[in-house]
Design an enzyme around this catalytic site. Sequence first.
Site, PDB file in Angstrom:
ATOM      1  CB  VAL A  60      22.269  13.689  66.776  1.00 29.79           C
ATOM      2  CG1 VAL A  60      21.338  13.720  68.154  1.00 29.79           C
ATOM      3  CG2 VAL A  60      23.515  13.336  67.018  1.00 29.79           C
ATOM      4  CG  ASN A  86      24.220  18.121  75.704  1.00 28.73           C
ATOM      5  OD1 ASN A  86      25.448  18.731  76.080  1.00 28.73           O
ATOM      6  ND2 ASN A  86      24.047  16.934  75.982  1.00 28.73           N
ATOM      7  CB  SER A 138      33.374  23.150  74.402  1.00 25.80           C
ATOM      8  OG  SER A 138      34.731  22.944  74.863  1.00 25.80           O
ATOM      9  CE1 TYR A 151      33.921  17.758  72.265  1.00 21.64           C
ATOM     10  CE2 TYR A 151      35.166  19.864  73.157  1.00 21.64           C
ATOM     11  CZ  TYR A 151      34.036  18.980  73.118  1.00 21.64           C
ATOM     12  OH  TYR A 151      33.285  19.118  74.244  1.00 21.64           O
ATOM     13  CB  ALA A 153      37.832  21.492  63.860  1.00 19.23           C
ATOM     14  CE  LYS A 155      31.368  20.356  71.553  1.00 19.74           C
ATOM     15  NZ  LYS A 155      30.088  19.980  71.597  1.00 19.74           N
TER      16      LYS A 155
END
Length: 246
Positions: A60, A86, A138, A151, A153, A155
């Site tokens: 991705v 996802n 999240s 992480y 930042a 999300k």
Amino acid sequence: MRLKDKVTVVTGGTRGLGRAIAERFVDEGATVVCAARNPYDIQQLINQLPDRVLFHETDVTDPDSVDGLMDAAVAAYGRIDVLVANAGVNRDGKVDRLTPEDWRSMMDTNLNGAFYSLQSAARRMIPQGGGRIITVSSSMASRVAIGAAGYSATKAAIETLTKVSAIELGRKGIQVNCLAPGVLEDGMGRELSQNKKVWEAYHHRFSLGRAGKLDEAALGAVFLASEDSSYVNGHVLEVNGGLLWA
């Protein structure tokens, strides 16, 4: 059978939450293309339903690879009705120690990967008259923790990307919403619940007294993909059992 005959692409769809979403979507009647760098244990699901489950190797972080995924889904099944973006990674590290490589890894996979997937799917949904796009955030997007700078930042950015995309694509027949799970009984959630000392320190933050199940989060994705959410757009659906976090 709320998703009967819906062609769905799930990135990061071969393990963890992605695989749980793929399984639940199949149960609801969908045909699912599971995309990831590695097949992991998705072959079992493919063996059970070879006509309705397909694995496509995808990176991705590479927009050409993502376009190849969407082309493969259309070639196999004629259209894309639902995308679940996802795929994600987590690299722990406080801001004064987090390496540039780990920062880039999270940005490339979590944020750029979601954007490439959303954009590529939308370009194929518009000519067919619409579709559903579900991004995955999240609880860490709004409930920060030490060591989660990168992480959290990514999300938080995904949630804003979702809202902007929703207002831009809504008139083109595409609804864009975000699923934001809390701590689940996998990965971090499993470590919390199985470590007695850690659980004693954290269990009071779970208003239901437990971590969530993967299938409980997957059911949130079913809602956002189905006609049950026909008037929901630009929404962040938190599935966290009433998580209390400081």
